[in-house]
Design a protein around this motif. Structure first.
Motif, PDB file in Angstrom:
ATOM      1  N   SER A  33      13.556   6.508  27.977  1.00 46.07           N
ATOM      2  CA  SER A  33      14.361   6.197  26.800  1.00 46.07           C
ATOM      3  C   SER A  33      14.194   7.309  25.774  1.00 46.07           C
ATOM      4  CB  SER A  33      13.941   4.851  26.200  1.00 46.07           C
ATOM      5  OG  SER A  33      12.578   4.878  25.816  1.00 46.07           O
ATOM      6  N   ARG A  34      15.088   7.320  24.801  1.00 47.73           N
ATOM      7  CA  ARG A  34      15.039   8.375  23.776  1.00 47.73           C
ATOM      8  C   ARG A  34      15.221   7.785  22.398  1.00 47.73           C
ATOM      9  NH1 ARG A  34      20.171   7.360  24.198  1.00 47.73           N
ATOM     10  NH2 ARG A  34      21.851   8.435  23.152  1.00 47.73           N
ATOM     11  N   ASP A  35      14.722   8.507  21.416  1.00 50.49           N
ATOM     12  CA  ASP A  35      14.963   8.198  20.016  1.00 50.49           C
ATOM     13  C   ASP A  35      15.494   9.485  19.399  1.00 50.49           C
ATOM     14  OD1 ASP A  35      14.823   7.820  17.237  1.00 50.49           O
ATOM     15  OD2 ASP A  35      13.157   6.419  17.434  1.00 50.49           O
ATOM     16  N   ASN A  36      16.807   9.581  19.265  1.00 51.36           N
ATOM     17  CA  ASN A  36      17.421  10.821  18.778  1.00 51.36           C
ATOM     18  C   ASN A  36      16.954  11.165  17.357  1.00 51.36           C
ATOM     19  OD1 ASN A  36      19.119   9.623  20.918  1.00 51.36           O
ATOM     20  ND2 ASN A  36      20.332  11.462  20.625  1.00 51.36           N
ATOM     21  N   ALA A  37      16.784  10.150  16.543  1.00 55.71           N
ATOM     22  CA  ALA A  37      16.402  10.384  15.153  1.00 55.71           C
ATOM     23  C   ALA A  37      14.998  10.990  15.054  1.00 55.71           C
ATOM     24  CB  ALA A  37      16.468   9.088  14.361  1.00 55.71           C
ATOM     25  N   LYS A  38      14.111  10.576  15.974  1.00 55.46           N
ATOM     26  CA  LYS A  38      12.725  11.061  15.935  1.00 55.46           C
ATOM     27  C   LYS A  38      12.494  12.195  16.925  1.00 55.46           C
ATOM     28  CE  LYS A  38      10.756   6.640  14.464  1.00 55.46           C
ATOM     29  NZ  LYS A  38       9.783   5.559  14.788  1.00 55.46           N
ATOM     30  N   ASN A  39      13.529  12.557  17.686  1.00 54.71           N
ATOM     31  CA  ASN A  39      13.401  13.607  18.707  1.00 54.71           C
ATOM     32  C   ASN A  39      12.254  13.328  19.669  1.00 54.71           C
ATOM     33  OD1 ASN A  39      15.585  15.141  17.759  1.00 54.71           O
ATOM     34  ND2 ASN A  39      14.294  16.165  16.243  1.00 54.71           N
ATOM     35  N   THR A  40      12.210  12.113  20.145  1.00 55.16           N
ATOM     36  CA  THR A  40      11.183  11.735  21.100  1.00 55.16           C
ATOM     37  C   THR A  40      11.813  11.125  22.341  1.00 55.16           C
ATOM     38  OG1 THR A  40      10.909   9.553  20.116  1.00 55.16           O
ATOM     39  CG2 THR A  40       9.454  11.297  19.309  1.00 55.16           C
ATOM     40  N   VAL A  41      11.142  11.302  23.441  1.00 53.47           N
ATOM     41  CA  VAL A  41      11.535  10.663  24.689  1.00 53.47           C
ATOM     42  C   VAL A  41      10.307   9.961  25.239  1.00 53.47           C
ATOM     43  CG1 VAL A  41      11.090  12.762  26.033  1.00 53.47           C
ATOM     44  CG2 VAL A  41      12.593  10.996  26.946  1.00 53.47           C
ATOM     45  N   SER A  42      10.513   8.778  25.789  1.00 53.51           N
ATOM     46  CA  SER A  42       9.405   7.985  26.296  1.00 53.51           C
ATOM     47  C   SER A  42       9.615   7.662  27.763  1.00 53.51           C
ATOM     48  CB  SER A  42       9.276   6.691  25.497  1.00 53.51           C
ATOM     49  OG  SER A  42       8.985   6.959  24.141  1.00 53.51           O
ATOM     50  N   LEU A  43       8.518   7.401  28.433  1.00 56.02           N
ATOM     51  CA  LEU A  43       8.568   6.989  29.827  1.00 56.02           C
ATOM     52  C   LEU A  43       7.676   5.758  29.968  1.00 56.02           C
ATOM     53  CD1 LEU A  43       9.706   7.777  32.648  1.00 56.02           C
ATOM     54  CD2 LEU A  43       7.503   8.900  33.070  1.00 56.02           C
ATOM     55  N   GLN A  44       8.304   4.607  30.141  1.00 54.75           N
ATOM     56  CA  GLN A  44       7.568   3.370  30.373  1.00 54.75           C
ATOM     57  C   GLN A  44       7.326   3.243  31.862  1.00 54.75           C
ATOM     58  OE1 GLN A  44       6.332   1.030  28.178  1.00 54.75           O
ATOM     59  NE2 GLN A  44       5.401   0.087  29.985  1.00 54.75           N
ATOM     60  N   MET A  45       6.060   3.164  32.242  1.00 55.96           N
ATOM     61  CA  MET A  45       5.691   3.123  33.656  1.00 55.96           C
ATOM     62  C   MET A  45       5.035   1.787  33.960  1.00 55.96           C
ATOM     63  SD  MET A  45       4.247   7.010  34.105  1.00 55.96           S
ATOM     64  CE  MET A  45       2.797   6.706  33.129  1.00 55.96           C
ATOM     65  N   ASN A  46       5.672   1.005  34.792  1.00 59.54           N
ATOM     66  CA  ASN A  46       5.159  -0.310  35.185  1.00 59.54           C
ATOM     67  C   ASN A  46       4.834  -0.327  36.677  1.00 59.54           C
ATOM     68  OD1 ASN A  46       5.657  -1.259  32.545  1.00 59.54           O
ATOM     69  ND2 ASN A  46       7.746  -1.847  33.088  1.00 59.54           N
ATOM     70  N   SER A  47       4.082  -1.324  37.080  1.00 58.42           N
ATOM     71  CA  SER A  47       3.723  -1.480  38.497  1.00 58.42           C
ATOM     72  C   SER A  47       3.191  -0.177  39.084  1.00 58.42           C
ATOM     73  CB  SER A  47       4.939  -1.966  39.304  1.00 58.42           C
ATOM     74  OG  SER A  47       5.433  -3.180  38.796  1.00 58.42           O
ATOM     75  N   LEU A  48       2.288   0.428  38.358  1.00 58.01           N
ATOM     76  CA  LEU A  48       1.776   1.741  38.764  1.00 58.01           C
ATOM     77  C   LEU A  48       1.005   1.647  40.083  1.00 58.01           C
ATOM     78  CD1 LEU A  48       0.829   3.056  35.260  1.00 58.01           C
ATOM     79  CD2 LEU A  48       2.313   4.246  36.881  1.00 58.01           C
ATOM     80  N   LYS A  49       1.137   2.715  40.858  1.00 59.50           N
ATOM     81  CA  LYS A  49       0.500   2.819  42.164  1.00 59.50           C
ATOM     82  C   LYS A  49      -0.440   4.021  42.169  1.00 59.50           C
ATOM     83  CE  LYS A  49       4.821   1.285  44.334  1.00 59.50           C
ATOM     84  NZ  LYS A  49       5.872   1.639  45.337  1.00 59.50           N
ATOM     85  N   PRO A  50      -1.426   4.037  43.053  1.00 59.21           N
ATOM     86  CA  PRO A  50      -2.320   5.194  43.126  1.00 59.21           C
ATOM     87  C   PRO A  50      -1.562   6.505  43.340  1.00 59.21           C
ATOM     88  CG  PRO A  50      -3.268   3.362  44.334  1.00 59.21           C
ATOM     89  CD  PRO A  50      -1.892   2.933  43.921  1.00 59.21           C
ATOM     90  N   GLU A  51      -0.460   6.448  44.062  1.00 59.27           N
ATOM     91  CA  GLU A  51       0.311   7.672  44.297  1.00 59.27           C
ATOM     92  C   GLU A  51       1.061   8.164  43.066  1.00 59.27           C
ATOM     93  OE1 GLU A  51       0.403   4.830  46.095  1.00 59.27           O
ATOM     94  OE2 GLU A  51       2.452   4.412  46.811  1.00 59.27           O
ATOM     95  N   ASP A  52       1.049   7.401  41.989  1.00 57.89           N
ATOM     96  CA  ASP A  52       1.621   7.872  40.724  1.00 57.89           C
ATOM     97  C   ASP A  52       0.644   8.757  39.962  1.00 57.89           C
ATOM     98  OD1 ASP A  52       3.055   4.619  40.353  1.00 57.89           O
ATOM     99  OD2 ASP A  52       4.107   6.460  40.919  1.00 57.89           O
ATOM    100  N   THR A  53      -0.584   8.852  40.443  1.00 55.25           N
ATOM    101  CA  THR A  53      -1.580   9.702  39.784  1.00 55.25           C
ATOM    102  C   THR A  53      -1.119  11.155  39.766  1.00 55.25           C
ATOM    103  OG1 THR A  53      -3.418   8.255  40.390  1.00 55.25           O
ATOM    104  CG2 THR A  53      -3.936  10.571  39.934  1.00 55.25           C
TER     105      THR A  53
END
Length: 116
Positions: free
Chosen positions: A71-91
């Motif tokens: 997701s992004r916040d154009n006003a704050k110039n930020t982008v986020s990545l919400q990561m759910n159900s994380l797996k060991p291979e996401d390391t």
């Protein structure tokens, strides 16, 4: 001078969640998209997710579809990545990347470790 600074990495157990953020500063008048890449030890850096700055259109790698949300916040110039159900291979080390004004910019990365 553009800077991308990631935050939010850490250690989590399998099945857990983390939220990464990337703050962009400097001359940002021509961002096309913001991207998240990741690189595991001994592997090449791979695109995880992308969000188009103008309309929020998103892309996800097959390996994270349904689990990660960018997701992004154009006003704050930020982008986020919400990561759910994380797996060991996401390391991996997760990097923020953007092409701005024809130049490529990378953040320094933030480490995500998924382990029991």
């Amino acid at each position: 001078q553009v800077q991308l600074v990631e935050s939010g990495g850490g250690s989590v157990q399998p099945g857990g969640s983390l939220r990464l953020s990337c703050a962009a500063s400097g001359s940002l008048s021509s961002i096309y998209a913001m991207n998240w890449f990741r690189q595991a030890p001994g592997q090449e850096r791979k695109l995880v997710a992308r969000i188009r700055w103008s309309d929020g259109n998103t892309y996800y790698a097959d390996s994270v579809k349904g689990r990660f949300t960018v997701s992004r916040d154009n006003a704050k110039n930020t982008v986020s990545l919400q990561m759910n159900s994380l797996k060991p291979e996401d390391t991996s080390v997760y990097y923020c990347y953007a092409v701005i004004g024809g130049s490529q910019y990378w953040g320094k990365g933030t480490l995500v470790t998924v382990s029991s």
